[in-house]
Structure formats: structure tokens, C-alpha cells
Write an enzyme that holds these catalytic residues in place. Structure first.
Site, PDB file in Angstrom:
ATOM      1  N   ASP A  25      -5.321   6.018   8.381  1.00  0.00           N
ATOM      2  CA  ASP A  25      -5.051   5.592   6.958  1.00  0.00           C
ATOM      3  C   ASP A  25      -3.506   5.559   6.680  1.00  0.00           C
ATOM      4  O   ASP A  25      -2.771   6.194   7.629  1.00  0.00           O
ATOM      5  CB  ASP A  25      -6.019   6.591   6.207  1.00  0.00           C
ATOM      6  N   SER A  26      -3.161   5.033   5.555  1.00  0.00           N
ATOM      7  CA  SER A  26      -1.855   5.567   5.165  1.00  0.00           C
ATOM      8  C   SER A  26      -1.244   6.919   5.221  1.00  0.00           C
ATOM      9  O   SER A  26      -0.323   7.292   4.907  1.00  0.00           O
ATOM     10  CB  SER A  26      -1.656   4.662   4.072  1.00  0.00           C
ATOM     11  N   CYS A  62      -9.110   3.077   5.853  1.00  0.00           N
ATOM     12  CA  CYS A  62      -8.307   2.564   4.776  1.00  0.00           C
ATOM     13  C   CYS A  62      -8.763   1.209   4.303  1.00  0.00           C
ATOM     14  O   CYS A  62      -8.668   0.260   5.094  1.00  0.00           O
ATOM     15  CB  CYS A  62      -6.813   2.413   5.211  1.00  0.00           C
ATOM     16  N   CYS A 118     -10.952   2.747  -2.146  1.00  0.00           N
ATOM     17  CA  CYS A 118      -9.681   3.294  -1.678  1.00  0.00           C
ATOM     18  C   CYS A 118     -10.091   4.650  -1.337  1.00  0.00           C
ATOM     19  O   CYS A 118     -10.539   5.363  -2.124  1.00  0.00           O
ATOM     20  CB  CYS A 118      -8.463   3.408  -2.603  1.00  0.00           C
TER      21      CYS A 118
HETATM   22  N1  DGL Z   1      -6.385   4.906   1.542  1.00  0.00           N
HETATM   23  C1  DGL Z   1      -5.740   3.367   1.294  1.00  0.00           C
HETATM   24  C2  DGL Z   1      -7.298   2.870   0.998  1.00  0.00           C
HETATM   25  O1  DGL Z   1      -8.192   2.826   1.036  1.00  0.00           O
HETATM   26  C3  DGL Z   1      -4.738   3.266   0.517  1.00  0.00           C
HETATM   27  C4  DGL Z   1      -3.480   4.169  -0.163  1.00  0.00           C
HETATM   28  C5  DGL Z   1      -2.359   3.420  -0.007  1.00  0.00           C
HETATM   29  O2  DGL Z   1      -1.984   2.751  -1.204  1.00  0.00           O
HETATM   30  O3  DGL Z   1      -1.602   3.543   0.917  1.00  0.00           O
HETATM   31  O4  DGL Z   1      -6.642   1.396   0.580  1.00  0.00           O
END
Ligand code: DGL
Length: 278
Positions: free
Chosen positions: A13-14, A76, A185
């Protein structure tokens, strides 16, 4: 590359969002070993271009593949909705690939709703990935989507309920008369309780973690790759692409305890050459 039930699962993930998917994996499949990658240097992905998301997520997928993972879990939504096709194209013959959107849109949970709200990062919303998939499967469904760009960066850096509640309220006030809400998210999964409170239990929160991990477990089992016994001396490794942020470390310790390793990993790119430092 030889993989077996004892090989780790690579999750990425980020930042901290995917930790809750990793936690659900541990709950449903306690013996699985995993390697986690949070691209903390480049977070938030939700505000980045499609090209940027593709380039960086491909590097992480390659890195986890080189670590001999038996499966990749794209934990993500921003990566899934912008880079899944390319990640799939490059790796699907070599390794199992899972994401956090397909199992959800395939789930029959949508049959019981008329109108759902989706909140996600701008990168996810403007990709239209969700609406396309949901509309294909459920013609009857009315979808209201809303980008909520402030949430993921606040969550990543450690939020205070008092400060984040007015922001949540501000966003959710736009989602009138919905039957269910999709937190599209993985970072937002940390706010489940606050979001439930906002709707006073009148709006159903779709349980993404459970749905996604049930599918991972089923597939691993079908492929005879599920791990059925504890692996001695193997602890989860958490990679970050910047020095480990305080809040990331804190969340990992709360969710996974003390027996974990942290590593910083920087990708260095020299023209077409990609060198890994761990
Ligand atoms: N956790 C990421 C998602 O599910 C995004 C968070 C980010 O903006 O980096 O989209």
C-alpha cells in the site's frame, strides 16, 4: 521460482492502510508469513497521476516478487484502480495476484441495496474503476461517489478523533439517503467506528477486509498454497520507503505486537536499471 505454502504473502500500500488487510490475513490465516511494503516516501498516492502510481507500484510488486512471495496483495484502491491491469499483465503467470476491489464488486452484498455511497481518494474516484465494475454487475444500483482527499494523509500521520470528526461530517453530509457505504480506501478502514457513529447505524458499512481476505484464503487453498502450521523464527517484515514514520511503527506494534522487523528500502533508478537497497 519455487514457491510453497511456506512462502510469504507480499502485501503493499502507499502507507498504513494495507496494515488492516494484513491484520485480517493474520486473523483468518494465522500461520501465514508475510512481507509488507508501505511506500511512505510517496504517500499519498490518491493525489498522484496514473503514470506515477503505475511506475511506483510496479517497482514494489517486482521487489516483493524477488523476495519469493507466493502471492501479491494490492492492499490499496488507488493502485488497484490505476495499475492493476499492468501489474496483472506482468506477474499473473508467475504469482497469485489479489486486490481490494474485485472481491468486493463480485460479492452479492450489493443485491440488497438500492443506493450506495463510495468514498475514496481522487485517484480512485476519477479512474471510474468502481462505477464501471459495479454498474456492469448490478444494473439496479444507484451510486454516489465522492473524493475525500483530506482523509488519507491525515490518517497516515496520526489523527485525533476530535479533529477528524468535523472533516468526516463535512464529507458524509453529501451522501444523503444511501443504504450502504463503501470505504474504498484502505486508510479509511481505520475510521470505521467514526463513520458508523455518523450514520447512527442506519447505513450499512460494507466489510471490505473480510470479503477480500475470504477470497485470498479460498484461492490459496484451491492452489494448495495455504500454510497450515506455524513457521518457526519467521516474523513479519515491514518495509517502508522512507525512514520508518513514528505513526507507522506505532500502528504495526499495536496490530502485530513486538515480534516484527522493520526495514527501510530505497529504490534507486539509473535509467532503465533498478537497484534495490535493503
Ligand atoms: N490506501 C490507499 C487506497 O486504498 C490510498 C492512500 C493514499 O492516498 O496514498 O486508496
Amino acid at each position: 521460482m519455487k514457491i510453497s505454502p511456506l512462502s510469504p504473502i507480499g502485501i503493499f500500500d502507499s502507507g498504513i492502510g494495507g496494515l488492516l488487510i494484513a491484520k485480517e490475513i493474520k486473523i483468518q490465516m494465522p500461520y501465514e508469513d508475510f512481507i509488507y511494503f508501505g511506500d511512505t516516501k510517496n504517500m499519498p498516492y490518491g493525489e498522484k497521476s496514473k503514470d506515477f502510481i503505475i511506475k511506483n507500484s510496479m517497482k514494489i510488486a517486482s521487489f516483493l516478487y524477488e523476495k519469493k512471495c507466493k502471492a501479491l496483495v494490492i492492499a490499496c484502491n488507488s493502485i488497484t484502480s490505476n495499475a492493476l491491469d499492468l501489474i496483472h499483465k506482468k506477474f499473473h503467470k508467475k504469482i497469485l495476484i489479489f486486490n481490494v476491489i474485485d472481491p468486493v464488486v463480485r460479492n452479492t452484498v450489493f443485491l440488497s441495496y438500492k443506493r450506495i455511497g463510495i468514498i475514496a481518494t481522487p485517484a480512485t474516484i476519477y479512474s471510474n474503476f468502481y462505477t464501471r465494475k459495479i454498474k456492469n454487475n448490478y444494473h439496479h444500483l444507484d451510486i454516489i461517489q465522492m473524493p475525500t482527499p483530506l482523509l488519507a494523509p491525515i490518517i497516515e500521520n496520526g489523527w485525533e478523533i476530535k479533529k477528524i470528526n468535523p472533516i468526516i461530517k463535512n464529507y458524509l453530509n453529501h451522501l444523503k439517503s444511501i443504504d450502504a457505504i463503501l470505504l474504498a480506501c484502505t486508510h479509511y478502514l481505520f475510521l470505521k467506528q467514526e463513520i458508523k457513529n455518523f450514520f447512527h447505524g442506519k447505513v450499512h458499512l460494507i466489510d471490505i477486509q473480510k470479503i477480500v481476505v475470504q477470497e485470498i484464503k479460498k484461492k490459496l487453498d484451491e492452489k494448495k498454497l495455504l500454510c497450515f502450521r506455524p513457521i518457526w523464527n519467521r516474523f513479519p517484515i515491514f518495509y517502508t520507503s522512507s525512514s520508518i514514520p513514528f505513526f507507522f511503527e506505532e500502528k504495526v506494534r499495536i496490530l502485530f505486537g513486538k515480534k516484527v522487523f522493520f526495514k527501510t528500502h530505497i529504490f534507486l533508478i539509473l535509467s532503465h536499471l533498478c537497484i534495490y537497497y535493503s
